[in-house]
Design a protein around this motif. Structure first.
Motif, PDB file in Angstrom:
ATOM      1  N   LEU A 131     -88.257 -11.328  23.282  1.00 26.64           N
ATOM      2  CA  LEU A 131     -88.951 -12.590  23.544  1.00 26.64           C
ATOM      3  C   LEU A 131     -87.965 -13.707  23.845  1.00 26.64           C
ATOM      4  O   LEU A 131     -88.158 -14.481  24.789  1.00 26.64           O
ATOM      5  N   ARG A 132     -86.895 -13.819  23.075  1.00 23.83           N
ATOM      6  CA  ARG A 132     -85.899 -14.862  23.319  1.00 23.83           C
ATOM      7  C   ARG A 132     -85.230 -14.679  24.670  1.00 23.83           C
ATOM      8  O   ARG A 132     -84.950 -15.654  25.377  1.00 23.83           O
ATOM      9  N   ALA A 133     -84.995 -13.429  25.062  1.00 26.06           N
ATOM     10  CA  ALA A 133     -84.407 -13.168  26.380  1.00 26.06           C
ATOM     11  C   ALA A 133     -85.362 -13.586  27.493  1.00 26.06           C
ATOM     12  O   ALA A 133     -84.936 -14.144  28.516  1.00 26.06           O
ATOM     13  N   PRO A 164     -78.494 -22.662  16.634  1.00 25.41           N
ATOM     14  CA  PRO A 164     -79.459 -22.391  17.708  1.00 25.41           C
ATOM     15  C   PRO A 164     -79.461 -20.916  18.103  1.00 25.41           C
ATOM     16  O   PRO A 164     -78.576 -20.153  17.740  1.00 25.41           O
ATOM     17  N   ASP A 165     -80.475 -20.552  18.890  1.00 24.44           N
ATOM     18  CA  ASP A 165     -80.572 -19.209  19.487  1.00 24.44           C
ATOM     19  C   ASP A 165     -80.562 -18.119  18.436  1.00 24.44           C
ATOM     20  O   ASP A 165     -79.875 -17.101  18.568  1.00 24.44           O
ATOM     21  N   GLY A 166     -81.336 -18.322  17.351  1.00 21.81           N
ATOM     22  CA  GLY A 166     -81.340 -17.354  16.260  1.00 21.81           C
ATOM     23  C   GLY A 166     -82.660 -16.623  16.119  1.00 21.81           C
ATOM     24  O   GLY A 166     -83.677 -16.996  16.689  1.00 21.81           O
ATOM     25  N   LEU A 167     -82.626 -15.558  15.332  1.00 18.88           N
ATOM     26  CA  LEU A 167     -83.816 -14.776  15.009  1.00 18.88           C
ATOM     27  C   LEU A 167     -83.737 -14.375  13.546  1.00 18.88           C
ATOM     28  O   LEU A 167     -82.775 -13.725  13.120  1.00 18.88           O
ATOM     29  N   VAL A 168     -84.740 -14.776  12.757  1.00 22.54           N
ATOM     30  CA  VAL A 168     -84.783 -14.433  11.341  1.00 22.54           C
ATOM     31  C   VAL A 168     -86.173 -13.889  11.010  1.00 22.54           C
ATOM     32  O   VAL A 168     -87.184 -14.515  11.338  1.00 22.54           O
TER      33      VAL A 168
END
Length: 438
Positions: A131-133, A164-168
């Motif tokens: 999703l972030r990509a 920024p640009d993280g996923l948790v």
């Protein structure tokens, strides 16, 4: 509580500033501050490079200049932000029918309504990276921080943990273990005043808050706030993700990192938003009769108020004055995390002489909008085009001279040139963006 971490919160990183850095290559990696550039202006957002110097959203521009004088101070380009936001929201709605936008750059997504094969941590991690990509792809390079959890509160906390640009991803059953060491300020609505009240009672962490009885919290901070704190300290949050119904209007809104408690700051932000709404109305030859404000409180409760004029207007000062009046009727003592101004009841005509303000009544941050309407004003960050040099943006202006850096997202850093403010070869540039339908 949900059995799976199926609530997703997505937050575009330093959104306004990131869009400016995307479109202005010479600003990449440098401090960028977007907001009112005058003495009474307020910071809407700033790049991470500016945050290193202590600049924050809702800070006065005067203080921001003192902390980071070498930053680029830009007035902002709402059309560009709206375009990027639309791309992201369309992407999210392709994933799940339940998307709850909180602002242009932030939304909750209910993945339980999505067609996902599995909800284990490994599968969700793969989904989050993809999703972030895709966000980066549809926005031309913007990054987003994503959090997944069993509730809105946990998902929001998770998205803030690796910016920024993280996923948790917070696995079910681990919520309280995650929360307990954290400061009480991670709870929505615990701003400086509430945090100080709790500190005096010996409460600074969520673990300490968890040990306080519900009755005692109510006596400390009031009924609504106390009950909310008691539940959230235990990671109890059953609020559903609610997709908002679309209605035709022109609106501007913003979410702020720290809950707003100063009414003067809120009024200044509403004034600036009203200026953006009025500018977009005029751009499309529209006016509106109904002015509304949207206020999301510390506990995510959303309030709205509206007033209808006898005839439509597109006046920055009129819209701002009504918005400030509507705010005066609301209790915002617990803190505000989102403010918005909208105009509906759209028409293609206006009767300015009934409702227009005099020049003396117009707040400083509305001056660029008035210049755009009544003359060729130039303000920092504005998109322009030159007959020979092509597209660029205003670096600065004053004393009859405008300085332009000629570059776009596609060209890379470009040259700087100065021109007379009335040079016929230089004009305003804007891509076509239709009025909001949100």
């Amino acid at each position: 509580m949900r059995p799976h971490a199926s609530v997703l919160h997505i937050d575009l990183d330093a959104f306004f500033a990131s869009v400016e850095q995307r479109d202005k290559p010479s600003l990449r990696g440098k401090p960028v501050i977007v907001g009112g550039v005058g003495g009474r202006g307020v910071v809407a957002t700033c790049s991470y490079e500016a945050r290193v110097f202590g600049v924050r959203s809702a800070m006065s521009t005067r203080e921001a200049r003192a902390k980071c004088p070498h930053a680029a101070f830009l007035t902002g380009r709402f059309g560009a932000y709206q375009e990027a936001s639309r791309a992201v929201m369309e992407l999210l709605r392709s994933v799940s029918p339940l998307v709850e936008p909180l602002s242009l750059d932030e939304a909750f997504v209910d993945l339980a309504a999505a067609d996902l094969p599995a909800y284990d941590v490994e599968s969700l991690t793969s989904f989050g990276h993809e999703l972030r990509a895709r966000v980066k792809e549809v926005t031309g390079g913007l990054t987003a921080s994503v959090g997944l959890g069993t509730s809105k509160f946990i998902a929001k906390v998770a998205s803030d943990l690796d910016k920024p640009d993280g996923l948790v991803i917070v696995a079910p059953g681990t919520e309280q273990e995650l929360l307990r060491p954290m400061s009480v300020t991670v709870i929505p609505g615990v701003g400086p005043a509430t945090a100080e009240r709790l500190r005096r009672a010996g409460v600074q962490t969520i673990a300490e808050l968890e040990a306080v009885s519900e009755d005692e919290l109510v006596s400390q901070v009031g009924s609504a706030h106390g009950h909310s704190l008691w539940h959230l300290a235990r990671a109890l949050d059953s609020r559903p993700v609610v997709a908002e119904r679309e209605t035709k209007s022109v609106s501007v809104e913003g979410t702020y990192e720290d809950d707003l408690t100063d009414r003067k700051v809120m009024e200044s932000l509403l004034t600036r938003q009203a200026g953006h709404v009025a500018e977009r109305l005029r751009k499309h030859g529209l006016s509106g009769r109904t002015v509304s404000i949207k206020v999301r409180l510390y506990d995510f409760t959303t309030l709205s108020r509206s007033a209808t004029l006898p005839s439509p207007t597109d006046s920055s000062a009129t819209i701002a004055r009504i918005a400030r009046t509507l705010l005066a009727d609301l209790d915002t003592t617990g803190g505000v995390r989102l403010l918005g101004v909208g105009v509906s009841g759209l028409a293609d005509w206006v009767q300015d002489d009934l409702f227009g303000a005099t020049e003396e009544e117009t707040p400083e941050d509305d001056i660029p909008q008035l210049e755009s309407r009544y003359g060729r004003g130039w303000w920092p960050g504005q998109d322009v085009v030159h007959a020979e040099m092509g597209r660029g943006w205003v670096w600065g202006s004053g004393k009859g001279v405008v300085t332009v850096r000629f570059e776009t997202a596609e060209t890379g850093p470009g040259p700087v040139r100065s021109y007379a403010a009335d040079d016929p070869a230089l004009g305003h540039y804007s891509s076509e963006v239709t009025p909001d339908e949100t």
